[in-house]
Design an enzyme around this catalytic site. Structure first.
Site, PDB file in Angstrom:
ATOM      1  N   ASP A  21      -6.085  -0.915   9.822  1.00 56.65           N
ATOM      2  CA  ASP A  21      -6.648  -0.522   8.578  1.00 56.65           C
ATOM      3  C   ASP A  21      -6.508   0.810   8.112  1.00 56.65           C
ATOM      4  O   ASP A  21      -7.346   1.633   7.581  1.00 56.65           O
ATOM      5  CB  ASP A  21      -8.509  -0.462   8.516  1.00 56.65           C
ATOM      6  N   LYS A  52      10.167   3.545   8.203  1.00 53.38           N
ATOM      7  CA  LYS A  52      10.961   4.274   9.550  1.00 53.38           C
ATOM      8  C   LYS A  52      12.150   4.797   9.080  1.00 53.38           C
ATOM      9  O   LYS A  52      13.000   4.249   8.199  1.00 53.38           O
ATOM     10  CB  LYS A  52      11.062   3.226  10.564  1.00 53.38           C
ATOM     11  N   ARG A  72       0.967  -1.147   0.119  1.00 54.35           N
ATOM     12  CA  ARG A  72      -0.022   0.092  -0.043  1.00 54.35           C
ATOM     13  C   ARG A  72       0.860   1.318   0.104  1.00 54.35           C
ATOM     14  O   ARG A  72       2.062   1.382   0.560  1.00 54.35           O
ATOM     15  CB  ARG A  72      -0.680   0.052   1.288  1.00 54.35           C
ATOM     16  N   LYS A  82       4.784   4.490   5.510  1.00 54.40           N
ATOM     17  CA  LYS A  82       4.612   5.542   6.506  1.00 54.40           C
ATOM     18  C   LYS A  82       5.255   5.306   7.920  1.00 54.40           C
ATOM     19  O   LYS A  82       5.481   3.960   8.185  1.00 54.40           O
ATOM     20  CB  LYS A  82       3.037   5.550   6.782  1.00 54.40           C
ATOM     21  N   SER A 110      -2.297  10.484  11.707  1.00 55.08           N
ATOM     22  CA  SER A 110      -1.388  10.930  10.524  1.00 55.08           C
ATOM     23  C   SER A 110      -2.109  10.657   9.173  1.00 55.08           C
ATOM     24  O   SER A 110      -2.018  11.287   8.133  1.00 55.08           O
ATOM     25  CB  SER A 110       0.060  10.129  10.399  1.00 55.08           C
TER      26      SER A 110
HETATM   27  N1  GLU Z   1       6.241   7.311  14.789  1.00 54.73           N
HETATM   28  C1  GLU Z   1       4.833   7.056  15.337  1.00 54.73           C
HETATM   29  C2  GLU Z   1       4.758   5.468  15.379  1.00 54.73           C
HETATM   30  O1  GLU Z   1       5.792   4.752  15.558  1.00 54.73           O
HETATM   31  C3  GLU Z   1       4.081   7.666  14.260  1.00 54.73           C
HETATM   32  C4  GLU Z   1       4.225   7.164  12.602  1.00 54.73           C
HETATM   33  C5  GLU Z   1       3.408   8.023  11.813  1.00 54.73           C
HETATM   34  O2  GLU Z   1       2.616   8.672  11.819  1.00 54.73           O
HETATM   35  O3  GLU Z   1       3.501   7.849  10.472  1.00 54.73           O
HETATM   36  O4  GLU Z   1       3.893   4.916  15.109  1.00 54.73           O
END
Ligand code: GLU
Length: 473
Positions: A101, A108, A68, A72, A365
């Protein structure tokens, strides 16, 4: 990475937990390997002139999955960051997004730096240069890879990253969606800062809505009056502890921080403590509690709920046997090692796992990203319309009953939802639905005995479906 002698690395620990779930699922070996492997990994080294001297910084961005898009996950700034940790955290993002979902892949990033050693302007230069590397190498854009805050970064860094992207791609109409967790006046969304802590609260509330689950933890009743030890009063820990104590009547009996722990069995006032830390840079001399210098030992304090909200590998083979909490909710990523997890499961300690428990951040987010690509604040079109309807409803009730509705009631009935209301509602629904799916997995399969395995099975089932339906290319 935080290395624990005689225990697997963080990445291995995550993989072992995932293997446990894949074994229960009888997942095809090829599909399992495809899901587990990290798609791509970028390591960059770049020079920045600091106080007249050139310093070379090392950073990483791992894309664990891209079934997908965008992929993120946050970017952390830490003096112990390394490739293994980034890969583990990227993998967790894949599973996390699937559990709640959120239609994203997992990624990361990290920069090997102690941010406390640098001035604001220096951090800006370093961040912009790091972002430049990620953008140029195809590891940052609104459609493919979208970072967010993590340990050591926040709104400020996200604003610098968004601005760097905008200057490199002024023609990209969606430039502002290249990163989330931005300040409100730079395309951020209401409720993002509190989101991860809020998600922990909503997750716990949902757990306590299921008396059978509460019983498995040797607890009864609701959140009100439960005792809680929390490790870490950073963004996640602060919000979780504040909301749980102020809104749900949870008694925070200990707070563990870098410089020790504070204990007060009557309950610690989190807002007072937070103000104290901001003013003095330390928990020491806080008047509302007793200081215990050996902070780590306080993880073992008797309590109903333990919330590790700091870093990975805090509950290990060394201390797992002595943990007395009945319920642990992992607000941090990877606070319990694989070996410790096995010990706690045997002891009957219930663990609400990270990939579900701290998914509130990435959920909001997702809302921010949607707001950015749709170029409109949530609720902007409907708020006044809903208000008018509420007013009409109140008038109709008055006409039908012949009695007057109080001004307060009229206001609450006729209030249109603003962005924060919608974000909280969306997050609450997400955390409830995800928990219900996890417990459904747990109760419907005799070979699954813990919430972590159930979470991974729930998540991997969804990911595998996307691999198996579409095939591999
Ligand atoms: N750093 C956060 C996590 O570990 C947020 C990640 C985000 O919002 O993309 O889930």
């Amino acid at each position: 990475m935080i290395t624990i002698a005689n225990e697997p690395s963080f990445r291995e620990s995550v993989d072992l937990m995932v293997d446990r779930a894949m074994t229960v699922m009888n997942l095809d070996g090829g599909a399992a390997a495809a899901i587990k492997s990290c798609d791509s990994l970028l390591q960059v080294q770049f020079p920045v002139k600091i106080r007249g001297k050139i310093e070379v910084f090392t950073g990483w961005r791992a894309t664990h999955s891209s079934h997908r898009l965008p992929s993120k996950g946050g970017i952390r700034y830490a003096p112990y960051a390394d490739q293994d940790e980034v890969e583990a955290l990227a993998a967790l993002m894949t599973y996390k997004c699937a559990i709640v979902d959120v239609p994203f892949g997992g990624s990361k990033g990290a920069l090997l730096i102690d941010p406390e050693q640098y001035e604001r302007d220096e951090l800006e230069m370093i961040t912009r240069r790091f972002a430049h590397e990620l953008i140029r190498k195809g590891f940052l854009s609104p459609s493919t890879n979208v970072p967010a805050p993590d340990v050591g970064t926040g709104q400020r860094e996200m604003a610098w990253i968004a601005d760097t992207y905008k200057h490199l791609h002024p023609e990209d109409i969606n430039y502002i969606a290249c990163v989330t967790g931005k300040p409100l006046h730079h395309g951020g969304i209401h409720g993002r800062v509190e989101a991860t802590g809020r998600g922990v609260q909503y997750g716990l509330r949902e757990f306590f809505r299921h008396p059978e689950d509460v019983k498995t933890a040797n607890l009864s009743g609701f959140l009100q009056g439960k005792t809680c030890v929390i490790q870490g009063l950073g963004n996640v820990g602060y919000h979780a502890a504040k909301f749980l104590s102020e809104e749900d009547g949870v008694i925070i009996t200990a707070v563990i921080e870098r410089d020790g722990a504070l204990i007060n069995d009557e309950g610690i006032n989190i807002e007072d403590l937070y103000q104290h830390i901001n003013a003095h840079g330390s928990i020491i001399n806080f008047p509302g509690a007793t200081l215990e210098e050996n902070g780590a030992a306080v993880l073992e304090k008797e309590c109903d709920i333990l919330i590790p909200a700091a870093l990975e590998s805090q509950i290990t083979l060394k201390n797992a046997e002595r943990i007395q909490a009945k319920l642990i909710i992992e607000a941090a990523n990877g606070p319990i090692t694989y070996g410790a997890d096995e010990i706690l499961n045997k002891k009957g300690t219930i663990i609400i796992p990270d990939a579900y428990a701290n998914a509130g951040g990435v959920t909001v987010s997702y809302f921010e990203w949607i707001r950015n690509i749709s170029h409109i604040r949530l609720g902007r079109m409907s708020k006044r319309h809903d208000e008018t309807q509420g007013m009409q409803m109140a008038a109709m009730l008055e006409e039908l009953t012949g009695s007057k509705i109080s001004e307060n009631l009229r206001k609450s009935v006729a209030r249109g939802a603003d962005e924060l209301d919608l974000v909280r509602s969306g997050l609450d629904d997400t955390m409830r639905t995800a928990y219900q799916q996890i417990r459904e997995t747990l109760t419907s399969n005799d070979n699954i005995n813990d919430l972590r395995t159930a979470s991974y099975v729930t998540s991997i089932t969804k990911i595998a479906r996307s691999y198996l339906d579409i095939g591999v290319y």
